[in-house]
Design a protein around this motif. Structure first.
Motif, PDB file in Angstrom:
ATOM      1  N   GLU A  65      81.380  95.972 -35.686  1.00  0.00           N
ATOM      2  CA  GLU A  65      80.580  96.882 -34.861  1.00  0.00           C
ATOM      3  C   GLU A  65      79.472  96.069 -34.224  1.00  0.00           C
ATOM      4  OE1 GLU A  65      78.366 101.197 -35.530  1.00  0.00           O
ATOM      5  OE2 GLU A  65      79.388 100.207 -37.189  1.00  0.00           O
ATOM      6  N   PHE A  66      79.172  96.380 -32.963  1.00  0.00           N
ATOM      7  CA  PHE A  66      78.084  95.675 -32.291  1.00  0.00           C
ATOM      8  C   PHE A  66      77.251  96.631 -31.463  1.00  0.00           C
ATOM      9  CE2 PHE A  66      81.737  95.075 -29.421  1.00  0.00           C
ATOM     10  CZ  PHE A  66      81.225  95.486 -28.203  1.00  0.00           C
ATOM     11  N   LEU A  67      75.994  96.249 -31.228  1.00  0.00           N
ATOM     12  CA  LEU A  67      75.095  97.028 -30.391  1.00  0.00           C
ATOM     13  C   LEU A  67      75.579  96.958 -28.945  1.00  0.00           C
ATOM     14  CD1 LEU A  67      71.765  95.699 -31.900  1.00  0.00           C
ATOM     15  CD2 LEU A  67      72.710  97.995 -32.204  1.00  0.00           C
ATOM     16  N   GLN A  68      75.657  98.100 -28.297  1.00  0.00           N
ATOM     17  CA  GLN A  68      76.091  98.128 -26.903  1.00  0.00           C
ATOM     18  C   GLN A  68      74.956  97.713 -25.972  1.00  0.00           C
ATOM     19  OE1 GLN A  68      77.970 101.699 -25.453  1.00  0.00           O
ATOM     20  NE2 GLN A  68      78.836 102.159 -27.465  1.00  0.00           N
ATOM     21  N   GLU A  69      75.330  97.015 -24.930  1.00  0.00           N
ATOM     22  CA  GLU A  69      74.427  96.764 -23.811  1.00  0.00           C
ATOM     23  C   GLU A  69      75.302  96.833 -22.564  1.00  0.00           C
ATOM     24  OE1 GLU A  69      73.368  93.197 -22.291  1.00  0.00           O
ATOM     25  OE2 GLU A  69      74.304  91.932 -23.777  1.00  0.00           O
ATOM     26  N   GLY A 114      77.523 106.984 -25.896  1.00  0.00           N
ATOM     27  CA  GLY A 114      77.215 107.638 -27.168  1.00  0.00           C
ATOM     28  C   GLY A 114      76.067 108.601 -26.968  1.00  0.00           C
ATOM     29  N   ASP A 115      75.215 108.691 -27.961  1.00  0.00           N
ATOM     30  CA  ASP A 115      74.079 109.601 -27.907  1.00  0.00           C
ATOM     31  C   ASP A 115      73.011 109.087 -26.949  1.00  0.00           C
ATOM     32  OD1 ASP A 115      75.226 111.293 -29.799  1.00  0.00           O
ATOM     33  OD2 ASP A 115      74.320 110.194 -31.474  1.00  0.00           O
ATOM     34  N   VAL A 116      72.390 110.031 -26.227  1.00  0.00           N
ATOM     35  CA  VAL A 116      71.326 109.712 -25.286  1.00  0.00           C
ATOM     36  C   VAL A 116      70.085 109.235 -26.047  1.00  0.00           C
ATOM     37  CG1 VAL A 116      69.788 110.709 -23.539  1.00  0.00           C
ATOM     38  CG2 VAL A 116      72.205 111.363 -23.599  1.00  0.00           C
ATOM     39  N   LYS A 117      69.372 108.275 -25.473  1.00  0.00           N
ATOM     40  CA  LYS A 117      68.141 107.715 -26.039  1.00  0.00           C
ATOM     41  C   LYS A 117      68.346 107.149 -27.440  1.00  0.00           C
ATOM     42  CE  LYS A 117      64.856 110.193 -23.221  1.00  0.00           C
ATOM     43  NZ  LYS A 117      63.568 110.835 -23.158  1.00  0.00           N
ATOM     44  N   THR A 118      69.517 106.545 -27.620  1.00  0.00           N
ATOM     45  CA  THR A 118      69.869 105.945 -28.902  1.00  0.00           C
ATOM     46  C   THR A 118      70.452 104.561 -28.651  1.00  0.00           C
ATOM     47  OG1 THR A 118      70.386 108.116 -29.838  1.00  0.00           O
ATOM     48  CG2 THR A 118      71.328 106.228 -30.955  1.00  0.00           C
ATOM     49  N   ALA A 119      70.168 103.633 -29.523  1.00  0.00           N
ATOM     50  CA  ALA A 119      70.818 102.320 -29.448  1.00  0.00           C
ATOM     51  C   ALA A 119      72.228 102.483 -29.998  1.00  0.00           C
ATOM     52  CB  ALA A 119      70.029 101.290 -30.248  1.00  0.00           C
ATOM     53  N   ASN A 120      73.181 102.768 -29.114  1.00  0.00           N
ATOM     54  CA  ASN A 120      74.553 103.032 -29.527  1.00  0.00           C
ATOM     55  C   ASN A 120      75.280 101.748 -29.912  1.00  0.00           C
ATOM     56  OD1 ASN A 120      74.892 105.968 -29.090  1.00  0.00           O
ATOM     57  ND2 ASN A 120      74.250 105.415 -27.032  1.00  0.00           N
ATOM     58  N   THR A 121      76.278 101.911 -30.748  1.00  0.00           N
ATOM     59  CA  THR A 121      77.114 100.786 -31.162  1.00  0.00           C
ATOM     60  C   THR A 121      78.551 101.051 -30.723  1.00  0.00           C
ATOM     61  OG1 THR A 121      77.558 101.770 -33.333  1.00  0.00           O
ATOM     62  CG2 THR A 121      75.666 100.269 -33.161  1.00  0.00           C
ATOM     63  N   ALA A 122      79.333  99.999 -30.717  1.00  0.00           N
ATOM     64  CA  ALA A 122      80.763 100.090 -30.422  1.00  0.00           C
ATOM     65  C   ALA A 122      81.516  99.403 -31.554  1.00  0.00           C
ATOM     66  CB  ALA A 122      81.082  99.415 -29.097  1.00  0.00           C
TER      67      ALA A 122
END
Length: 140
Positions: A65-69, A114-122
């Motif tokens: 899993e990684f942080l999305q950018e 993903g969720d708004v105003k959240t650091a989403n992951t993939a």
């Protein structure tokens, strides 16, 4: 008897791609593992009463899993650009230890958003084509 020891994952490295075009995942990865499994056939009985047991074939995945950018140079874009390609990877669980794994995997695009105003992951789960090579280079 040796004392009980355990290591935490990281800091380490995770790199995908050919030399010169590698994509470093380590700075965004929050979870990573190589999950091996084997496809084994049932034993085949022979006339003598013995059984033939095939050694089986390796099946496995590299998952994580990684942080999305959302930049053009980001990992999300890279997975979409390389989906379906068979690329090399290197996974070193800890930089201060010698153990490193090297293999080939089939890249697939990941979920975006993903969720708004959240650091989403993939999450990713990519098929590893054969048992990874274990490298024991530099490290403690």
């Amino acid at each position: 008897m040796a004392p009980v020891t355990a290591h935490k994952l990281g800091p380490g490295t995770l790199v995908f791609g050919e030399t010169g075009t590698e994509q470093e995942f380590g700075s965004h990865v929050t979870r990573c593992e190589i999950a091996p499994s084997w496809n084994e056939e049932d034993p085949i009985p022979t006339l003598s009463g013995d059984q033939y047991v095939d050694e089986g074939t390796f099946e496995g995945n590299i998952t994580g899993e990684f942080l999305q950018e959302y930049s053009i140079d980001g990992l999300v874009h890279w997975t979409w650009q390389n989906t379906g390609k068979t690329l090399p990877f290197k996974f070193k669980p800890r930089n201060d230890a010698a153990l490193e794994f090297s293999g080939m995997c089939v890249v697939r695009a990941v979920t975006v958003g993903g969720d708004v105003k959240t650091a989403n992951t993939a999450e990713f789960e990519w098929r590893v084509l054969e048992l990874p090579e274990i490298l024991t280079g530099s490290g403690v």
